[in-house]
Structures are given as structure tokens and as C-alpha cells.
Design a protein around this motif. Sequence first.
Motif, PDB file in Angstrom:
ATOM      1  N   UNK A  83      29.055  32.725  78.836  1.00 26.73           N
ATOM      2  CA  UNK A  83      28.422  32.820  77.357  1.00 26.73           C
ATOM      3  C   UNK A  83      26.880  32.717  77.253  1.00 26.73           C
ATOM      4  N   UNK A  84      26.271  32.154  78.475  1.00 29.26           N
ATOM      5  CA  UNK A  84      24.852  32.147  78.408  1.00 29.26           C
ATOM      6  C   UNK A  84      24.009  33.265  78.423  1.00 29.26           C
ATOM      7  N   UNK A  85      24.799  34.555  78.877  1.00 34.73           N
ATOM      8  CA  UNK A  85      24.236  35.767  78.871  1.00 34.73           C
ATOM      9  C   UNK A  85      24.059  36.385  77.499  1.00 34.73           C
ATOM     10  N   UNK A  86      24.832  35.897  76.582  1.00 35.63           N
ATOM     11  CA  UNK A  86      24.395  36.643  75.261  1.00 35.63           C
ATOM     12  C   UNK A  86      23.246  36.129  74.738  1.00 35.63           C
ATOM     13  N   UNK A  87      22.411  37.238  74.146  1.00 37.44           N
ATOM     14  CA  UNK A  87      21.112  36.871  73.519  1.00 37.44           C
ATOM     15  C   UNK A  87      21.173  36.169  72.407  1.00 37.44           C
ATOM     16  N   UNK A  88      20.160  34.930  72.319  1.00 35.43           N
ATOM     17  CA  UNK A  88      20.095  34.171  71.217  1.00 35.43           C
ATOM     18  C   UNK A  88      21.328  33.327  71.176  1.00 35.43           C
ATOM     19  N   UNK A  89      22.029  32.912  72.203  1.00 29.67           N
ATOM     20  CA  UNK A  89      23.026  31.948  72.127  1.00 29.67           C
ATOM     21  C   UNK A  89      22.744  30.843  71.631  1.00 29.67           C
ATOM     22  N   UNK A  90      21.705  30.165  71.897  1.00 25.00           N
ATOM     23  CA  UNK A  90      21.578  29.027  71.577  1.00 25.00           C
ATOM     24  C   UNK A  90      21.521  28.623  70.044  1.00 25.00           C
ATOM     25  N   UNK A  91      21.181  29.783  69.115  1.00 21.59           N
ATOM     26  CA  UNK A  91      21.285  29.726  67.815  1.00 21.59           C
ATOM     27  C   UNK A  91      22.611  29.089  67.431  1.00 21.59           C
ATOM     28  N   UNK A  92      23.799  29.668  68.072  1.00 26.49           N
ATOM     29  CA  UNK A  92      25.180  29.184  67.673  1.00 26.49           C
ATOM     30  C   UNK A  92      25.239  27.662  67.917  1.00 26.49           C
ATOM     31  N   UNK A  93      24.616  27.195  68.977  1.00 26.85           N
ATOM     32  CA  UNK A  93      24.905  25.932  69.422  1.00 26.85           C
ATOM     33  C   UNK A  93      24.194  25.057  68.559  1.00 26.85           C
ATOM     34  N   UNK A  94      22.877  25.520  68.278  1.00 24.32           N
ATOM     35  CA  UNK A  94      21.993  24.609  67.108  1.00 24.32           C
ATOM     36  C   UNK A  94      22.903  24.559  65.949  1.00 24.32           C
ATOM     37  N   UNK A  95      23.611  25.748  65.392  1.00 26.80           N
ATOM     38  CA  UNK A  95      24.335  25.654  64.214  1.00 26.80           C
ATOM     39  C   UNK A  95      25.606  24.936  64.214  1.00 26.80           C
ATOM     40  N   UNK A  96      26.261  24.983  65.337  1.00 29.43           N
ATOM     41  CA  UNK A  96      27.459  24.275  65.450  1.00 29.43           C
ATOM     42  C   UNK A  96      27.174  22.701  65.597  1.00 29.43           C
ATOM     43  N   UNK A  97      26.055  22.402  66.206  1.00 30.90           N
ATOM     44  CA  UNK A  97      25.722  20.904  66.306  1.00 30.90           C
ATOM     45  C   UNK A  97      25.876  20.139  65.054  1.00 30.90           C
ATOM     46  N   UNK A  98      25.593  20.569  63.902  1.00 31.91           N
ATOM     47  CA  UNK A  98      25.758  20.005  62.577  1.00 31.91           C
ATOM     48  C   UNK A  98      26.971  19.270  62.492  1.00 31.91           C
ATOM     49  N   UNK A  99      28.201  19.701  63.043  1.00 30.66           N
ATOM     50  CA  UNK A  99      29.421  19.046  62.895  1.00 30.66           C
ATOM     51  C   UNK A  99      29.501  17.891  64.082  1.00 30.66           C
ATOM     52  N   UNK A 100      28.663  17.746  64.910  1.00 32.26           N
ATOM     53  CA  UNK A 100      28.351  16.450  65.660  1.00 32.26           C
ATOM     54  C   UNK A 100      27.695  15.523  64.908  1.00 32.26           C
TER      55      UNK A 100
END
Length: 344
Positions: A83-100
Motif C-alpha cells: 500500500x505504501x508504494x501508491x502515490x499520495x497514500x497518506x491522503x487516504x489515511x488522513x481522510x479515514x482518520x476522521x472516523x477514529x
Amino acid sequence: MTQTSGNSLISGRPALVDPFGRQISYIRVSVTDRCDFRCVYCMSEDMTFLPKRDLLTFEELDRLCSAFVNRGTRKIRISGGEPLVRRDIMSLFRSLSRHLTTGALEELTLTTNGSQLERYAQQLADCGVRRINVSLDTLMEDRFKTITRWGDLKQVLAGIDAAQKAGLQIKINAVALKDFNEDEFVPLIRWAHGRGMDLTFIEVMPMGEVDGQRVDQYLPLSQVKAQLLDTFHLDDIDYATGGPARYVRVRETQGRLGFITPLTHNFCEGCNRVRITCTGTLYMCLGQDDAADLRAPLRASSTDDLLLAEMERAIARKPKGHDFVIDRTTQAPAVMRHMSVTGG
């Protein structure tokens, strides 16, 4: 109203429950089929990957994951490929973190080969990731190069160092391979537990065409456990992470050791999981071909009504279990898709 058990309501909507009464509370989401390794039990060296245009965008992945969260999903594991080879992957983690932050999601995590962890470990921690799985089958550099074909062990170990420095809890996943890493099981346990990491051994799974025969790689974990009893006392414990591993505590190290046994002792009876590919295909079972296309309803409407209806139809036909077999008479894989496509 927010409850999380049985047929309860989740954010006003009923939880997704399969025909066998299992609530779907855990999704594994592949964000790419690409990987910077070519592990011999996972894929061929000469792989043809999906065109990037076929992949769901991060906005679509977020919307899809959020729809599952609204229907009772409490744990999301991001996977690949790597998963970490996909470009800009952290944008997805940042977005999903709102559910946490809202408490709708209990855990956001990922499975990784560790190659990019040195770069991303702190950012993952900042997004609320607390635990990760790192796939690592050997601590010997020559063997690591043999099994991954393209991997660099030093890079992975540096990534593990960075993850621990960032405060991430790590579970090491090691595939048990006959006549390859059997002599490392005891050292792997001592190494992982000595660093405060859990370790899980996994049986080879018959998914996708690879170079060679999986029957030549397959080592039943019943044999591994018997071998370990010559060195350790293994005490049964009541511990679960929501995944398929069954855990024991190694008395001599006081660390946890898991066994994932899809062939010798399958874990289907308590399966609370589904898998979503990077193209939006929902697989209700790792070892079955039945699937649902979630990309079409996702893109057909700006509301989630069509998507939710297709999710419900798919979960209503989730099977009781898989049909994995590895033997000399069963030459073809149980399913033709590779694990890198399905999502770890």
C-alpha cells in the motif's frame, strides 16, 4: 443511536450480517495491486499490473470505506500489493482518520512489507494508526533476496526501527516455507519477542499462478507447532485482534505467537471480514470467486443508496467458508487471482 453487536443499529442503519449470523465488522481494502517485491509464494516475477485508470481514486476509496463504517465496520486494514508504494497514500489515511476521531471506527491499520516504513511511520502514527503488520519471512539477507527477489532486508529493518520509534505496535507475519525458513522459526520468535513485537506464522495459500508448485512450499503449521514444542512451552491464551490468527503465549519469552492456518485448521466459523480490491470489487470470502462490483454503483450516483443496496446483496451470499486445498493432485490454485489483487 450507536451500538455494535448482533443486528444492532449503527448510526441509525442496521449492521451488515451474513446468512450465518456473522456481523461484518472488519474490511480489508487493497489500494493497489503493485508491489516493490516479488515474493515467490505471492506472485510471479514478471507480473502484469492493472492500468492506473482502473483503480478507485482516494475519494472513491474513502466513500466506500465510509459506507461500510456507517453499516457497522469497526476495523479497516489498508493493504495491497504494497500500500505504501501508491502515490499520495497518506491522503487516504488522513481522510479515514476522521472516523477514529468520532469513535465510529475502532482501528485503522495496514499490512506492509516494510520497505517504505522509514519514510511513512511517523505520518501513520499522526493519523491515528496504532498497530501495523509487517511481512517478514527471514532475517538472513541472502534468503530475503531469494524470497522477495527485489527486496532489501536492511531497508525493511530500518523501517521497523522507525515504526517502533514512532510508537507503532508491530506484528511480524512470517510465511512458513518448507525447506526454506524452518530453521529460523526459533530465532524469529526470540528476535520479535525480544523487541516487544508479536509474531504470527502463516501457511502458504493457493492463490494465483506462481513460478513452481505451492505443494513444494507448503508446510503445515501443525508441524511447526510440534517443532517449537521441543524448545518452548506454548500456553493457550484468550487473545484476538479481529483477524484469523489463534494465539499462544511463549512462556520462555512471554511474547505472543499466532498461527494462521487456512488449510490445516480453517478460521471460517468466526469470519467477520470481507475484502475490497483496488478496483472496487468486493470478495466476500478469500478462497471463493464470488464477488460484487461496488465501483459501478459507487460511480452511478452521488448518493450511497445504490452502493448500500449492492453491499447488502453481496453480504447476503457470503459463504460459510473457503475450499483451499494444496496437494499433488490439485495443481491449479483454489482461485486464480493473486493475493496482491485481493488485498492482504
